[in-house]
Design an enzyme around this catalytic site. Sequence first.
Site, PDB file in Angstrom:
ATOM      1  N   ASP A  13      53.189  46.289  17.174  1.00 25.90           N
ATOM      2  CA  ASP A  13      54.094  45.206  16.756  1.00 25.90           C
ATOM      3  C   ASP A  13      55.266  45.698  15.916  1.00 25.90           C
ATOM      4  O   ASP A  13      55.747  44.989  15.028  1.00 25.90           O
ATOM      5  CB  ASP A  13      53.323  44.120  15.968  1.00 25.90           C
ATOM      6  CG  ASP A  13      52.072  43.685  16.707  1.00 25.90           C
ATOM      7  OD1 ASP A  13      52.171  43.498  17.928  1.00 25.90           O
ATOM      8  OD2 ASP A  13      51.005  43.571  16.072  1.00 25.90           O
ATOM      9  N   LYS A  16      59.073  47.263  19.456  1.00 25.86           N
ATOM     10  CA  LYS A  16      59.435  48.208  20.516  1.00 25.86           C
ATOM     11  C   LYS A  16      60.274  47.554  21.610  1.00 25.86           C
ATOM     12  O   LYS A  16      61.221  48.143  22.109  1.00 25.86           O
ATOM     13  CB  LYS A  16      58.167  48.813  21.140  1.00 25.86           C
ATOM     14  CG  LYS A  16      57.379  49.684  20.180  1.00 25.86           C
ATOM     15  CD  LYS A  16      56.115  50.212  20.816  1.00 25.86           C
ATOM     16  CE  LYS A  16      54.999  49.212  20.915  1.00 25.86           C
ATOM     17  NZ  LYS A  16      54.405  48.776  19.659  1.00 25.86           N
ATOM     18  N   GLY A  40      52.420  43.020  23.659  1.00 28.95           N
ATOM     19  CA  GLY A  40      53.335  41.888  23.767  1.00 28.95           C
ATOM     20  C   GLY A  40      54.686  42.353  23.272  1.00 28.95           C
ATOM     21  O   GLY A  40      54.923  42.387  22.070  1.00 28.95           O
ATOM     22  N   HIS A  41      55.552  42.789  24.185  1.00 29.69           N
ATOM     23  CA  HIS A  41      56.857  43.307  23.780  1.00 29.69           C
ATOM     24  C   HIS A  41      57.872  42.170  23.827  1.00 29.69           C
ATOM     25  O   HIS A  41      58.204  41.659  24.890  1.00 29.69           O
ATOM     26  CB  HIS A  41      57.258  44.486  24.674  1.00 29.69           C
ATOM     27  CG  HIS A  41      56.382  45.689  24.442  1.00 29.69           C
ATOM     28  ND1 HIS A  41      56.493  46.860  25.121  1.00 29.69           N
ATOM     29  CD2 HIS A  41      55.355  45.866  23.554  1.00 29.69           C
ATOM     30  CE1 HIS A  41      55.589  47.721  24.668  1.00 29.69           C
ATOM     31  NE2 HIS A  41      54.888  47.131  23.729  1.00 29.69           N
ATOM     32  N   GLN A 223      51.171  49.359  21.905  1.00 28.79           N
ATOM     33  CA  GLN A 223      50.329  49.433  20.699  1.00 28.79           C
ATOM     34  C   GLN A 223      51.006  50.382  19.683  1.00 28.79           C
ATOM     35  O   GLN A 223      52.215  50.431  19.646  1.00 28.79           O
ATOM     36  CB  GLN A 223      48.888  49.863  21.003  1.00 28.79           C
ATOM     37  CG  GLN A 223      48.076  48.806  21.739  1.00 28.79           C
ATOM     38  CD  GLN A 223      48.363  48.742  23.214  1.00 28.79           C
ATOM     39  OE1 GLN A 223      48.305  49.732  23.900  1.00 28.79           O
ATOM     40  NE2 GLN A 223      48.658  47.560  23.711  1.00 28.79           N
ATOM     41  N   GLY A 301      48.750  35.210  19.114  1.00 30.92           N
ATOM     42  CA  GLY A 301      49.185  34.216  18.128  1.00 30.92           C
ATOM     43  C   GLY A 301      48.471  34.346  16.790  1.00 30.92           C
ATOM     44  O   GLY A 301      48.717  33.565  15.874  1.00 30.92           O
TER      45      GLY A 301
HETATM   46  P1  IMP Z   1      42.215  45.796  22.362  1.00 33.84           P
HETATM   47  O1  IMP Z   1      43.102  46.926  22.727  1.00 33.84           O
HETATM   48  O2  IMP Z   1      42.687  44.481  22.891  1.00 33.84           O
HETATM   49  O3  IMP Z   1      40.774  46.056  22.665  1.00 33.84           O
HETATM   50  O4  IMP Z   1      42.264  45.635  20.772  1.00 33.84           O
HETATM   51  C1  IMP Z   1      41.821  46.656  19.904  1.00 33.84           C
HETATM   52  C2  IMP Z   1      42.588  46.595  18.584  1.00 33.84           C
HETATM   53  O5  IMP Z   1      43.947  46.928  18.803  1.00 33.84           O
HETATM   54  C3  IMP Z   1      42.603  45.213  17.943  1.00 33.84           C
HETATM   55  O6  IMP Z   1      42.648  45.364  16.533  1.00 33.84           O
HETATM   56  C4  IMP Z   1      43.915  44.613  18.422  1.00 33.84           C
HETATM   57  O7  IMP Z   1      44.410  43.612  17.573  1.00 33.84           O
HETATM   58  C5  IMP Z   1      44.785  45.854  18.401  1.00 33.84           C
HETATM   59  N1  IMP Z   1      45.861  45.774  19.395  1.00 33.84           N
HETATM   60  C6  IMP Z   1      45.761  45.958  20.723  1.00 33.84           C
HETATM   61  N2  IMP Z   1      46.963  45.863  21.297  1.00 33.84           N
HETATM   62  C7  IMP Z   1      47.837  45.625  20.315  1.00 33.84           C
HETATM   63  C8  IMP Z   1      49.252  45.461  20.298  1.00 33.84           C
HETATM   64  O8  IMP Z   1      49.947  45.555  21.311  1.00 33.84           O
HETATM   65  N3  IMP Z   1      49.805  45.223  19.076  1.00 33.84           N
HETATM   66  C9  IMP Z   1      49.065  45.181  17.940  1.00 33.84           C
HETATM   67  N4  IMP Z   1      47.748  45.340  17.908  1.00 33.84           N
HETATM   68  C10 IMP Z   1      47.138  45.561  19.098  1.00 33.84           C
END
Ligand code: IMP
Length: 428
Positions: A13, A16, A40-41, A223, A301
């Site tokens: 977040d 990017k 979520g870009h 991420q 959200g």
């Molecule tokens: P997962 O990748 O959905 O299994 O989530 C694993 C961890 O990474 C959790 O703490 C999510 O909130 C975090 N996470 C996954 N994708 C994102 C992202 O694009 N932005 C921020 N946090 C993320």
Amino acid sequence: MYVDVLLGLQWGDEGKGKIVDYLADKYNIVARFQGGPNAGHTLKINGERFVLHTIPSGIFHEGVCNVVGNGVVIDPVTFQKETSKLEALNIDVRERMVISLRAHLILPTHKLLDAASESRKGQAKIGSTLRGIGPTYMDHTGRNGLRVGDILEPDFKQRYQALKEKHEELLGFYNYKDYDLAELEGPWFEGIENLRRLKLINTEYFLNDALAKGQTILAEGAQGSMLDINFGTYPFVTSSNTLTASASIGLGISPTRIRKVYGISKAYCTRVGSGPFPTELDNDMGELLRQKGSEFGATTGRPRRCGWIDLPALKYAAMLSGLTDLIITKIDVMNDFEEIQACTDYEIDGQKTQDLPYDLGRKDLKPVFRTFPGWQKDIGDIHNFDELPAPITNYVAFLEDYLKVPITIVSTGPGREEFILKEQVSTL
Ligand code: IMP
């Protein structure tokens, strides 16, 4: 000719999407190399907010080819929603995008397994986005997964059925029963049809041919570095590698082709989901950052946890990815603050260090902060770095010195035009 990589340096977040959108038309190709719809870009196009989950952020640019690489995991349902929204804006997604035949598919049962695993963990849950990312990568390394190329095979339905049945057995093990698979499968198979009409190719040849022809590629990370499966705050991480090296495996291009590495960091820090966050502000200041920075997850959200910037963690991320250019976002969120803080060291066992311990969540770790004066000025209309208030330029100079990486861009707001180029972005 070469590949430049753009990554988040924190827990995701970092903003990017907006930066890739700015850089995109300076490259021939924008390619996603890992992650999936957990990302979520967010982009603001003509004042409208648009969130991309799997499709690369170069999609809004005519003449830029977008590649969904082999390292990405695709949920056909989210993918279809995304393509439909873009097509409603008259963007020819089929023309502007190619998808790797080797990318893995997220099945409806992968999402159920994600939910089942999280609920089994109880208090120790990761805080996953529940998009099925972890179970899909587990099937990938476990050599059970279904790939995009499989949807073109005559026995695809049987392969799907076999994996689904295996997943149902696992769901039984978790005693997870609260689902209606038939309801989930309808949209999933529609999503598969949508994928079938798109360009599904061996993207590794496509990308290497492009490089041989002198073209340039921007590899778009998802991420953040501290969510990397190997070097992040394990086990509170995502299931893919999020560092520069991952671009090579997730696209099929040699590491020797990588030139610049752009790393993005907010001027403060956020995290969504569970796990260690030494500089977290669980107080009014954290709430102020959340409100002013609209810190709510673009995918789920959920309110994001907020805190001051963590420089030892940033230094670690810069080291792991061989950062060449730092991009600072959302500095404007702190426009009204009288002063701001930055964590410069950790105190562990009474000793100061800038190195990350094996477990960032250890109880005896205390962040050591340095205070900087605020600027208390709106900076939205400033487009020249030298015209920024002195507290900002001094802070930027401090960051550059601490991290030993030059800052190229300072983003001053969510809009497409709201940023300042400190250094010319050279694509040559
Ligand atoms: P997962 O990748 O959905 O299994 O989530 C694993 C961890 O990474 C959790 O703490 C999510 O909130 C975090 N996470 C996954 N994708 C994102 C992202 O694009 N932005 C921020 N946090 C993320």
